[in-house]
Design a protein around this motif. Structure first.
Motif, mmCIF file in Angstrom:
data_model
loop_
_atom_site.group_PDB
_atom_site.id
_atom_site.type_symbol
_atom_site.label_atom_id
_atom_site.label_comp_id
_atom_site.label_asym_id
_atom_site.label_seq_id
_atom_site.Cartn_x
_atom_site.Cartn_y
_atom_site.Cartn_z
ATOM 1 N N LEU A 10 13.964 13.308 -7.656
ATOM 2 C CA LEU A 10 12.801 14.023 -7.136
ATOM 3 C C LEU A 10 13.226 15.221 -6.287
ATOM 4 C CD1 LEU A 10 10.316 11.177 -6.061
ATOM 5 C CD2 LEU A 10 9.872 12.990 -7.713
ATOM 6 N N THR A 11 14.165 15.004 -5.400
ATOM 7 C CA THR A 11 14.608 16.098 -4.531
ATOM 8 C C THR A 11 15.289 17.207 -5.315
ATOM 9 O OG1 THR A 11 16.646 14.857 -4.065
ATOM 10 C CG2 THR A 11 14.829 14.617 -2.498
ATOM 11 N N GLU A 13 14.704 18.022 -8.499
ATOM 12 C CA GLU A 13 13.658 18.752 -9.220
ATOM 13 C C GLU A 13 12.888 19.665 -8.279
ATOM 14 O OE1 GLU A 13 11.245 15.839 -11.083
ATOM 15 O OE2 GLU A 13 12.803 15.143 -12.466
ATOM 16 N N TRP A 14 12.648 19.178 -7.067
ATOM 17 C CA TRP A 14 11.930 19.984 -6.076
ATOM 18 C C TRP A 14 12.738 21.236 -5.715
ATOM 19 C CZ3 TRP A 14 7.155 18.009 -4.518
ATOM 20 C CH2 TRP A 14 6.470 18.753 -3.565
ATOM 21 N N SER A 17 12.566 23.837 -8.505
ATOM 22 C CA SER A 17 11.302 24.579 -8.516
ATOM 23 C C SER A 17 11.269 25.615 -7.406
ATOM 24 C CB SER A 17 10.124 23.604 -8.356
ATOM 25 O OG SER A 17 10.022 22.742 -9.466
ATOM 26 N N ILE A 178 7.490 13.763 -0.042
ATOM 27 C CA ILE A 178 8.333 12.929 -0.899
ATOM 28 C C ILE A 178 8.496 11.531 -0.297
ATOM 29 C CG2 ILE A 178 10.652 12.655 -1.830
ATOM 30 C CD1 ILE A 178 10.815 15.655 -2.145
ATOM 31 N N GLN A 265 5.068 19.827 -11.830
ATOM 32 C CA GLN A 265 5.883 19.837 -10.619
ATOM 33 C C GLN A 265 5.747 21.155 -9.878
ATOM 34 O OE1 GLN A 265 7.441 17.504 -9.208
ATOM 35 N NE2 GLN A 265 9.248 18.224 -8.104
ATOM 36 N N ASP A 266 5.653 22.271 -10.598
ATOM 37 C CA ASP A 266 5.550 23.578 -9.958
ATOM 38 C C ASP A 266 4.283 23.683 -9.119
ATOM 39 O OD1 ASP A 266 7.915 24.360 -11.080
ATOM 40 O OD2 ASP A 266 7.002 25.394 -12.779
ATOM 41 N N ARG A 268 2.668 21.217 -7.636
ATOM 42 C CA ARG A 268 2.859 20.410 -6.424
ATOM 43 C C ARG A 268 3.763 21.114 -5.427
ATOM 44 N NH1 ARG A 268 2.948 15.690 -10.092
ATOM 45 N NH2 ARG A 268 5.218 15.881 -10.275
ATOM 46 N N VAL A 269 4.808 21.758 -5.903
ATOM 47 C CA VAL A 269 5.731 22.460 -5.013
ATOM 48 C C VAL A 269 5.041 23.638 -4.340
ATOM 49 C CG1 VAL A 269 7.848 23.827 -4.921
ATOM 50 C CG2 VAL A 269 7.789 21.729 -6.271
ATOM 51 N N SER A 272 2.488 22.342 -1.684
ATOM 52 C CA SER A 272 3.184 21.782 -0.525
ATOM 53 C C SER A 272 3.843 22.862 0.315
ATOM 54 C CB SER A 272 4.233 20.761 -0.990
ATOM 55 O OG SER A 272 4.967 20.269 0.098
ATOM 56 N N THR A 273 4.492 23.822 -0.328
ATOM 57 C CA THR A 273 5.204 24.868 0.404
ATOM 58 C C THR A 273 4.245 25.752 1.193
ATOM 59 O OG1 THR A 273 6.928 24.902 -1.301
ATOM 60 C CG2 THR A 273 6.803 26.799 0.188
#
Length: 318
Positions: A10-11, A13-14, A17, A178, A265-266, A268-269, A272-273
């Protein structure tokens, strides 16, 4: 072992992105907002703590508590972002602890701004009994209770996460989403529901108090002018409360989307950012200038601290 592998994936992949979309540049507004806030908050907290008159007022104690919670949140948030930016491996226990404290400070700020509205309503609704009901000693106990209440749920989750087997020893990227999202998927489906319900209760309480305040004061003539102090203050506080609560609801949405496979995933990133680097910091940037500088007593005390010779000159002349 499986949990460690999942969190590691997970980290990674994060991070991929983040690099792909060059989201590291959000570090710039984060740094600017954090520095500007950390320059103002300690000064205002010092004004309240050093002034005996301000320490006797419940509203100023609540302001000081809000600003203190914001200071702790900003320091932890900035430290986490710096560690993530320079790719420092963080022990999983430290990441969990930082997540728990960060959530505690955020929840404490939300609870305290809610109490500020309740305090204003109580002062207006029962002016003769207000000081007897809320002396400084009782306010101190209430604030201790607020911190305990804010810490209860995140530290309970911390203990439950530590009891899990197979957690990684280190992570390359520490993020509250996460940590809580992974725990929610594997153990407790209602993490996001808890945060949503708690924020909703506080928001409804604030709304009811504002309605009651208007009903009590509508015959006093303070609302007649379009740009009256009451209208401007209500508008400013309303915007600040919205800025405090909106990122919390967005974070609840992030936790919900964390387990949705249909969301990329993009997306979500990005959510969150932007939420962590901008939206969650905006109320903390405005709070010292609104809550602090709009209170005449705090402004006066601040001027006396910054220009002590001016006060001495006035005393000599009189």
């Amino acid at each position: 072992m499986a949990s460690a592998l999942i969190i590691s994936n997970l980290t990674q992949e994060w991070l991929e992105s983040l690099r792909q979309w060059h989201l590291e540049y959000f570090f710039i507004p984060t740094t600017v907002i954090t520095v500007a806030t950390l320059l103002a908050n300690p000064v205002l907290v010092s004004c309240i703590v050093l002034s005996r008159a301000l320490r006797q007022e419940t509203r100023y104690l609540l302001v000081a508590n809000t600003l203190t919670a914001d200071i702790l949140y900003l320091v932890l948030n900035m430290a986490t972002i710096i560690c993530n930016a320079v790719r420092v491996p963080i022990p999983w226990l430290v990441c969990e602890l930082v997540t728990a404290i960060t959530v505690t400070t955020y929840c404490c700020a939300i609870l305290t701004v809610t109490l500020m509205v309740v305090d204003t309503y109580a002062a207006v609704r029962w002016p003769l009994r207000y000081h007897d009901v809320l002396p400084p000693a009782r306010t101190h106990r209430i604030l201790v209770g607020v911190w305990v209440l804010a810490a209860l749920y995140p530290f309970t989750l911390l203990i439950m996460m530590e009891m899990e087997k197979g957690n990684p020893h280190e992570v390359a990227f520490c993020l509250a989403l996460i940590s809580l999202g992974f725990f929610q998927v594997n153990n407790l489906e209602g993490v996001h529901i808890y945060f949503f319900v708690a924020a909703l209760i506080c928001a409804l309480l604030i709304f009811v108090c504002h309605i009651q305040l208007y009903m009590v004061t509508r015959t006093h003539g303070i609302w007649h002018s379009r740009f009256s102090r009451a209208r401007v203050t209500l508008l400013a506080h309303g915007v600040l409360l919205l800025l405090y609560f909106a990122p919390g609801f967005v974070f609840t949405l992030e936790l919900f989307l964390f387990q949705e496979k249909a969301i990329s995933q993009d997306v979500r990133v990005w959510i969150s950012t932007v939420n962590m680097s901008v939206f969650m910091l905006l109320p903390r940037a405005f709070a010292p200038y609104l809550y602090g500088l709009r209170y005449r007593e705090i402004s006066k005390t601040l001027m006396q601290l910054l220009h002590p010779h001016r006060r001495l000159d006035q005393t000599t002349v009189s």
